[in-house]
Write an enzyme that holds these catalytic residues in place. Structure first.
Site, PDB file in Angstrom:
ATOM      1  N   ARG A 111     -19.073 -17.937  12.633  1.00 40.01           N
ATOM      2  CA  ARG A 111     -20.504 -17.849  12.321  1.00 40.01           C
ATOM      3  C   ARG A 111     -21.006 -16.414  12.473  1.00 40.01           C
ATOM      4  O   ARG A 111     -21.863 -15.971  11.723  1.00 40.01           O
ATOM      5  CB  ARG A 111     -21.288 -18.829  13.204  1.00 40.01           C
ATOM      6  CG  ARG A 111     -20.895 -20.278  12.845  1.00 40.01           C
ATOM      7  CD  ARG A 111     -21.842 -21.271  13.416  1.00 40.01           C
ATOM      8  NE  ARG A 111     -23.194 -21.035  12.931  1.00 40.01           N
ATOM      9  CZ  ARG A 111     -24.279 -21.493  13.542  1.00 40.01           C
ATOM     10  NH1 ARG A 111     -24.162 -22.210  14.634  1.00 40.01           N
ATOM     11  NH2 ARG A 111     -25.470 -21.241  13.056  1.00 40.01           N
ATOM     12  N   HIS A 152     -32.961 -21.807  20.144  1.00 38.97           N
ATOM     13  CA  HIS A 152     -31.591 -22.300  20.317  1.00 38.97           C
ATOM     14  C   HIS A 152     -30.606 -21.173  20.640  1.00 38.97           C
ATOM     15  O   HIS A 152     -29.399 -21.339  20.472  1.00 38.97           O
ATOM     16  CB  HIS A 152     -31.131 -23.068  19.070  1.00 38.97           C
ATOM     17  CG  HIS A 152     -31.813 -24.402  18.921  1.00 38.97           C
ATOM     18  ND1 HIS A 152     -31.796 -25.141  17.762  1.00 38.97           N
ATOM     19  CD2 HIS A 152     -32.524 -25.146  19.816  1.00 38.97           C
ATOM     20  CE1 HIS A 152     -32.471 -26.274  17.937  1.00 38.97           C
ATOM     21  NE2 HIS A 152     -32.934 -26.294  19.160  1.00 38.97           N
ATOM     22  N   GLU A 161     -36.385 -30.565  -0.052  1.00 33.18           N
ATOM     23  CA  GLU A 161     -36.439 -32.029   0.080  1.00 33.18           C
ATOM     24  C   GLU A 161     -37.275 -32.398   1.295  1.00 33.18           C
ATOM     25  O   GLU A 161     -37.473 -31.566   2.184  1.00 33.18           O
ATOM     26  CB  GLU A 161     -35.023 -32.617   0.176  1.00 33.18           C
ATOM     27  CG  GLU A 161     -34.224 -32.033   1.310  1.00 33.18           C
ATOM     28  CD  GLU A 161     -32.719 -32.212   1.143  1.00 33.18           C
ATOM     29  OE1 GLU A 161     -32.266 -32.740   0.114  1.00 33.18           O
ATOM     30  OE2 GLU A 161     -32.000 -31.824   2.075  1.00 33.18           O
TER      31      GLU A 161
HETATM   32  P1  OAD Z   1     -30.412 -28.907   8.941  1.00 30.81           P
HETATM   33  O1  OAD Z   1     -29.097 -28.566   8.344  1.00 30.81           O
HETATM   34  O2  OAD Z   1     -30.532 -30.195   9.677  1.00 30.81           O
HETATM   35  O3  OAD Z   1     -31.531 -28.946   7.808  1.00 30.81           O
HETATM   36  C1  OAD Z   1     -31.643 -27.905   6.877  1.00 30.81           C
HETATM   37  C2  OAD Z   1     -32.877 -28.153   6.058  1.00 30.81           C
HETATM   38  O4  OAD Z   1     -33.039 -27.038   5.184  1.00 30.81           O
HETATM   39  C3  OAD Z   1     -32.805 -29.403   5.174  1.00 30.81           C
HETATM   40  O5  OAD Z   1     -33.970 -30.162   5.368  1.00 30.81           O
HETATM   41  C4  OAD Z   1     -32.753 -28.847   3.746  1.00 30.81           C
HETATM   42  O6  OAD Z   1     -33.476 -29.649   2.825  1.00 30.81           O
HETATM   43  C5  OAD Z   1     -33.450 -27.519   3.925  1.00 30.81           C
HETATM   44  N1  OAD Z   1     -33.074 -26.501   2.924  1.00 30.81           N
HETATM   45  C6  OAD Z   1     -31.908 -26.360   2.245  1.00 30.81           C
HETATM   46  N2  OAD Z   1     -31.960 -25.299   1.420  1.00 30.81           N
HETATM   47  C7  OAD Z   1     -33.195 -24.748   1.587  1.00 30.81           C
HETATM   48  C8  OAD Z   1     -33.879 -23.633   1.001  1.00 30.81           C
HETATM   49  N3  OAD Z   1     -33.295 -22.857   0.081  1.00 30.81           N
HETATM   50  N4  OAD Z   1     -35.142 -23.369   1.411  1.00 30.81           N
HETATM   51  C9  OAD Z   1     -35.752 -24.149   2.345  1.00 30.81           C
HETATM   52  N5  OAD Z   1     -35.161 -25.208   2.922  1.00 30.81           N
HETATM   53  C10 OAD Z   1     -33.898 -25.509   2.552  1.00 30.81           C
HETATM   54  O7  OAD Z   1     -30.828 -27.678   9.860  1.00 30.81           O
HETATM   55  P2  OAD Z   1     -31.889 -27.600  11.035  1.00 30.81           P
HETATM   56  O8  OAD Z   1     -32.994 -28.577  10.822  1.00 30.81           O
HETATM   57  O9  OAD Z   1     -32.230 -26.173  11.229  1.00 30.81           O
HETATM   58  O10 OAD Z   1     -29.045 -26.932  16.700  1.00 30.81           O
HETATM   59  O11 OAD Z   1     -31.035 -28.084  12.270  1.00 30.81           O
HETATM   60  C11 OAD Z   1     -31.648 -28.146  13.522  1.00 30.81           C
HETATM   61  C12 OAD Z   1     -30.654 -27.889  14.601  1.00 30.81           C
HETATM   62  O12 OAD Z   1     -29.560 -28.786  14.482  1.00 30.81           O
HETATM   63  C13 OAD Z   1     -29.988 -26.531  14.550  1.00 30.81           C
HETATM   64  O13 OAD Z   1     -30.754 -25.518  15.152  1.00 30.81           O
HETATM   65  C14 OAD Z   1     -28.746 -26.752  15.301  1.00 30.81           C
HETATM   66  C15 OAD Z   1     -28.350 -28.026  14.615  1.00 30.81           C
HETATM   67  O14 OAD Z   1     -27.379 -28.748  15.155  1.00 30.81           O
HETATM   68  C16 OAD Z   1     -28.179 -26.507  17.625  1.00 30.81           C
HETATM   69  O15 OAD Z   1     -27.154 -25.905  17.355  1.00 30.81           O
HETATM   70  C17 OAD Z   1     -28.607 -26.849  19.017  1.00 30.81           C
END
Ligand code: OAD
Length: 235
Positions: free
Chosen positions: A64, A114, A210
């Site tokens: 990463r 985080h 989404e």
């Molecule tokens: P996710 O992978 O769960 O969600 C990513 C989000 O980004 C989804 O809702 C997609 O629809 C959206 N997305 C994708 N492409 C995009 C774009 N071009 N513009 C805007 N949005 C877009 O990631 P997080 O919600 O950040 O925690 O995950 C939360 C936490 O879970 C992370 O911080 C991490 C993970 O496990 C830890 O590591 C503790």
């Protein structure tokens, strides 16, 4: 509802997730199966995973680091830095992301709830320090020079408490607008910020291609990628 109508009393709290860095080429967690080398991210981002196989965990975070070092901030990171220049200390950015793309785009008032990919810490003193090294080979496994304890990534793993929640809740408490960008709304406490905002009756906006899991809690959903939506949000 756009942000151009913000007045001099308004305070903007922004929460970002992996989606804001997607257009910089960094994988989201739950997109594309959320797998790394066949491992679920949840299986390498926990204290249990670290205790069972710290070399594997360092290989994951080294990869990463490599990906983040090769990535560049995109128009959405830059737009948030521009909004901060306009609002000054009435702007607060809380990110779940551990990459440094917000800082490289020019953000200053930022909190990494985080943790940070480019910091590590001694498992005995818990003191974080800057670190861009890659520890991909077990023979490079990092050990504290002072006390010989293992060095771990300065990352909040599943089951650990996010960093400085007091500061986050203080800022949420005085915000008048909550803008959430690119997070699936599946990981708490961040997924619950919109509920706190609703209890206070402030405006809430979500930007992403989404609907997030907590979509019903938002006043406005802008179904768009971050780079399309954010540069025009202040117009
Ligand atoms: P996710 O992978 O769960 O969600 C990513 C989000 O980004 C989804 O809702 C997609 O629809 C959206 N997305 C994708 N492409 C995009 C774009 N071009 N513009 C805007 N949005 C877009 O990631 P997080 O919600 O950040 O925690 O995950 C939360 C936490 O879970 C992370 O911080 C991490 C993970 O496990 C830890 O590591 C503790």
């Amino acid at each position: 509802m756009r942000l151009a109508s913000l007045n001099s009393q308004d305070r903007l709290f922004v929460l970002t997730g992996a989606g804001i860095s997607a257009e910089s080429g960094l994988a989201t967690f739950r997109g594309s199966g959320g797998l790394w080398n066949g491992h679920r991210v949840e299986d390498v981002a926990t204290l249990e995973a670290w205790e069972a196989n710290p070399q594997l965990v360092w290989r994951f975070y080294s990869q990463r680091r490599r990906d983040a070092l090769a990535a560049q901030p995109n128009a959405a990171h830059k737009a948030l830095a521009e909004i901060e220049r306009k609002l000054g200390d009435r702007f607060y950015l809380c990110t779940q992301n551990v990459d440094d793309l917000h800082e490289r785009a020019g953000s200053h008032r930022i909190h990494h709830m985080h943790g940070s990919l480019f910091q590590s810490r001694c498992t005995r003193t818990n003191e974080p320090f800057p670190d861009q090294s890659l520890y991909e080979d077990p023979k490079d496994f990092p050990i504290c020079k002072t006390c010989h304890a293992s060095i771990r990534p300065h990352i909040v793993w599943f089951g650990e408490i996010p960093l400085d929640m007091d500061a986050i809740y203080r800022e949420l408490d005085r915000a008048t607008v909550l803008l959430v960008v690119g997070t699936s709304g599946s990981v708490y406490p961040a997924a619950g910020f919109v509920n706190i905002a609703n209890q206070r009756g402030i405006r809430t906006i979500y930007v992403g291609p989404e609907e997030p899991l907590n979509t019903d809690a938002f006043d406005e959903i802008i179904l768009s990628t971050a780079t399309q939506a954010l540069p025009t949000l202040m117009e």
